[in-house]
Design a protein around this motif. Sequence first.
Motif, PDB file in Angstrom:
ATOM      1  N   GLU A 136      19.237  14.316 -10.634  1.00  0.00           N
ATOM      2  CA  GLU A 136      17.827  14.664 -10.794  1.00  0.00           C
ATOM      3  C   GLU A 136      16.996  14.522  -9.532  1.00  0.00           C
ATOM      4  O   GLU A 136      15.978  15.190  -9.392  1.00  0.00           O
ATOM      5  CB  GLU A 136      17.200  13.816 -11.905  1.00  0.00           C
ATOM      6  N   ILE A 137      17.426  13.639  -8.622  1.00  0.00           N
ATOM      7  CA  ILE A 137      16.611  13.359  -7.439  1.00  0.00           C
ATOM      8  C   ILE A 137      17.435  13.603  -6.186  1.00  0.00           C
ATOM      9  O   ILE A 137      18.491  13.008  -5.982  1.00  0.00           O
ATOM     10  CB  ILE A 137      16.076  11.911  -7.469  1.00  0.00           C
ATOM     11  N   ALA A 138      16.915  14.486  -5.316  1.00  0.00           N
ATOM     12  CA  ALA A 138      17.626  14.858  -4.092  1.00  0.00           C
ATOM     13  C   ALA A 138      17.292  13.944  -2.921  1.00  0.00           C
ATOM     14  O   ALA A 138      18.111  13.758  -2.023  1.00  0.00           O
ATOM     15  CB  ALA A 138      17.292  16.304  -3.717  1.00  0.00           C
ATOM     16  N   TRP A 139      16.101  13.391  -2.913  1.00  0.00           N
ATOM     17  CA  TRP A 139      15.645  12.547  -1.800  1.00  0.00           C
ATOM     18  C   TRP A 139      14.540  11.645  -2.308  1.00  0.00           C
ATOM     19  O   TRP A 139      13.796  12.008  -3.220  1.00  0.00           O
ATOM     20  CB  TRP A 139      15.079  13.427  -0.666  1.00  0.00           C
ATOM     21  N   GLY A 140      14.402  10.482  -1.699  1.00  0.00           N
ATOM     22  CA  GLY A 140      13.293   9.592  -2.018  1.00  0.00           C
ATOM     23  C   GLY A 140      12.961   8.711  -0.842  1.00  0.00           C
ATOM     24  O   GLY A 140      13.822   8.425  -0.003  1.00  0.00           O
ATOM     25  N   ASP A 161       0.829  -1.214   0.000  1.00  0.00           N
ATOM     26  CA  ASP A 161       0.000   0.000   0.000  1.00  0.00           C
ATOM     27  C   ASP A 161       0.862   1.262   0.000  1.00  0.00           C
ATOM     28  O   ASP A 161       0.400   2.343   0.337  1.00  0.00           O
ATOM     29  CB  ASP A 161      -0.950   0.012   1.205  1.00  0.00           C
ATOM     30  N   ARG A 162       2.122   1.107  -0.407  1.00  0.00           N
ATOM     31  CA  ARG A 162       3.043   2.241  -0.408  1.00  0.00           C
ATOM     32  C   ARG A 162       3.397   2.639  -1.838  1.00  0.00           C
ATOM     33  O   ARG A 162       3.333   1.831  -2.756  1.00  0.00           O
ATOM     34  CB  ARG A 162       4.340   1.889   0.331  1.00  0.00           C
ATOM     35  N   VAL A 163       3.812   3.904  -1.946  1.00  0.00           N
ATOM     36  CA  VAL A 163       4.257   4.457  -3.221  1.00  0.00           C
ATOM     37  C   VAL A 163       5.569   5.186  -2.966  1.00  0.00           C
ATOM     38  O   VAL A 163       5.779   5.750  -1.880  1.00  0.00           O
ATOM     39  CB  VAL A 163       3.189   5.399  -3.819  1.00  0.00           C
ATOM     40  N   TYR A 164       6.458   5.149  -3.952  1.00  0.00           N
ATOM     41  CA  TYR A 164       7.753   5.810  -3.816  1.00  0.00           C
ATOM     42  C   TYR A 164       7.609   7.275  -4.213  1.00  0.00           C
ATOM     43  O   TYR A 164       7.145   7.597  -5.305  1.00  0.00           O
ATOM     44  CB  TYR A 164       8.817   5.122  -4.674  1.00  0.00           C
ATOM     45  N   VAL A 165       7.996   8.170  -3.315  1.00  0.00           N
ATOM     46  CA  VAL A 165       7.906   9.613  -3.515  1.00  0.00           C
ATOM     47  C   VAL A 165       9.320  10.168  -3.483  1.00  0.00           C
ATOM     48  O   VAL A 165      10.163   9.695  -2.708  1.00  0.00           O
ATOM     49  CB  VAL A 165       7.036  10.262  -2.416  1.00  0.00           C
ATOM     50  N   HIS A 166       9.577  11.167  -4.306  1.00  0.00           N
ATOM     51  CA  HIS A 166      10.917  11.756  -4.330  1.00  0.00           C
ATOM     52  C   HIS A 166      10.827  13.283  -4.438  1.00  0.00           C
ATOM     53  O   HIS A 166       9.771  13.835  -4.759  1.00  0.00           O
ATOM     54  CB  HIS A 166      11.746  11.184  -5.488  1.00  0.00           C
ATOM     55  N   ARG A 167      11.945  13.926  -4.143  1.00  0.00           N
ATOM     56  CA  ARG A 167      12.055  15.376  -4.316  1.00  0.00           C
ATOM     57  C   ARG A 167      13.079  15.640  -5.400  1.00  0.00           C
ATOM     58  O   ARG A 167      14.181  15.097  -5.385  1.00  0.00           O
ATOM     59  CB  ARG A 167      12.481  16.069  -3.022  1.00  0.00           C
ATOM     60  N   THR A 197      15.851  17.676  -7.606  1.00  0.00           N
ATOM     61  CA  THR A 197      16.977  18.517  -7.204  1.00  0.00           C
ATOM     62  C   THR A 197      16.619  19.988  -7.413  1.00  0.00           C
ATOM     63  O   THR A 197      15.740  20.328  -8.207  1.00  0.00           O
ATOM     64  CB  THR A 197      18.255  18.183  -8.012  1.00  0.00           C
ATOM     65  N   ASP A 198      17.316  20.840  -6.685  1.00  0.00           N
ATOM     66  CA  ASP A 198      17.046  22.275  -6.735  1.00  0.00           C
ATOM     67  C   ASP A 198      17.503  22.930  -8.033  1.00  0.00           C
ATOM     68  O   ASP A 198      17.128  24.071  -8.300  1.00  0.00           O
ATOM     69  CB  ASP A 198      17.715  22.981  -5.547  1.00  0.00           C
ATOM     70  N   ASP A 199      18.291  22.220  -8.840  1.00  0.00           N
ATOM     71  CA  ASP A 199      18.762  22.818 -10.086  1.00  0.00           C
ATOM     72  C   ASP A 199      18.036  22.286 -11.333  1.00  0.00           C
ATOM     73  O   ASP A 199      18.451  22.564 -12.456  1.00  0.00           O
ATOM     74  CB  ASP A 199      20.278  22.657 -10.231  1.00  0.00           C
ATOM     75  N   LYS A 200      16.944  21.573 -11.146  1.00  0.00           N
ATOM     76  CA  LYS A 200      16.149  21.123 -12.298  1.00  0.00           C
ATOM     77  C   LYS A 200      15.585  22.341 -13.012  1.00  0.00           C
ATOM     78  O   LYS A 200      15.232  23.332 -12.379  1.00  0.00           O
ATOM     79  CB  LYS A 200      14.993  20.223 -11.849  1.00  0.00           C
ATOM     80  N   ASP A 201      15.466  22.268 -14.342  1.00  0.00           N
ATOM     81  CA  ASP A 201      14.970  23.415 -15.096  1.00  0.00           C
ATOM     82  C   ASP A 201      13.465  23.612 -14.961  1.00  0.00           C
ATOM     83  O   ASP A 201      12.955  24.710 -15.171  1.00  0.00           O
ATOM     84  CB  ASP A 201      15.385  23.332 -16.572  1.00  0.00           C
ATOM     85  N   VAL A 202      12.746  22.573 -14.616  1.00  0.00           N
ATOM     86  CA  VAL A 202      11.302  22.652 -14.434  1.00  0.00           C
ATOM     87  C   VAL A 202      10.953  22.085 -13.051  1.00  0.00           C
ATOM     88  O   VAL A 202      11.414  21.005 -12.690  1.00  0.00           O
ATOM     89  CB  VAL A 202      10.561  21.863 -15.534  1.00  0.00           C
ATOM     90  N   PHE A 203      10.196  22.822 -12.300  1.00  0.00           N
ATOM     91  CA  PHE A 203       9.725  22.419 -10.975  1.00  0.00           C
ATOM     92  C   PHE A 203      10.858  21.986 -10.040  1.00  0.00           C
ATOM     93  O   PHE A 203      10.806  20.924  -9.424  1.00  0.00           O
ATOM     94  CB  PHE A 203       8.667  21.328 -11.074  1.00  0.00           C
TER      95      PHE A 203
END
Length: 163
Positions: free
Chosen positions: A122-126, A37-43, A45-51
């Motif tokens: 691309e991914i700072a945390w997950g 019942d879990r899903v992988y969520v990530h943040r 990186t701060d230098d991505k060109d979009v969002f």
Amino acid sequence: MAMYSAEGEVVGSTTRRRMRAEGLWHAASAILVRSGDRVYVHRRTDDKDVFPGMHDCWAGGVVAAGETPWDCAERELAEELGITGVPLVPLFTASADVDGTRIHLFAHEVWWDGDIVLQESEIAWGGWMTFAELRSKLADPSWPFVPDGRIAIEEFFRRELDR
């Protein structure tokens, strides 16, 4: 990158710069990684060109010229999370125009209990969240979440979890 019509058909190719500058229709694959019942969520990186710095629950990216959305999903899942050799399950296609970004999202899911290796550029945390935790976070307007990812997860909830 592949350029699409508003109806979702490939009509040519263009550069990412032109697509963003002119608000051209394009496509992206989005993959929901599930475990129970879990899903992988990530943040992002701060230098991505979009969002930059925003959260998302979909791995994925823009469909390249000559690439199918399916091939894009397999490529992005391997690049972003290090997941390979797992069957993709098609979920739905959704189209959105978010602040001039016109996109067709080809949504898939995979079930995965193995290791996840983040693409550091691309991914700072997950981490894993239950669907209830994700819904709670999404209800908070101050939680930075990717707009097209929000559209896709709300469609997923409507189709898959709220039946």
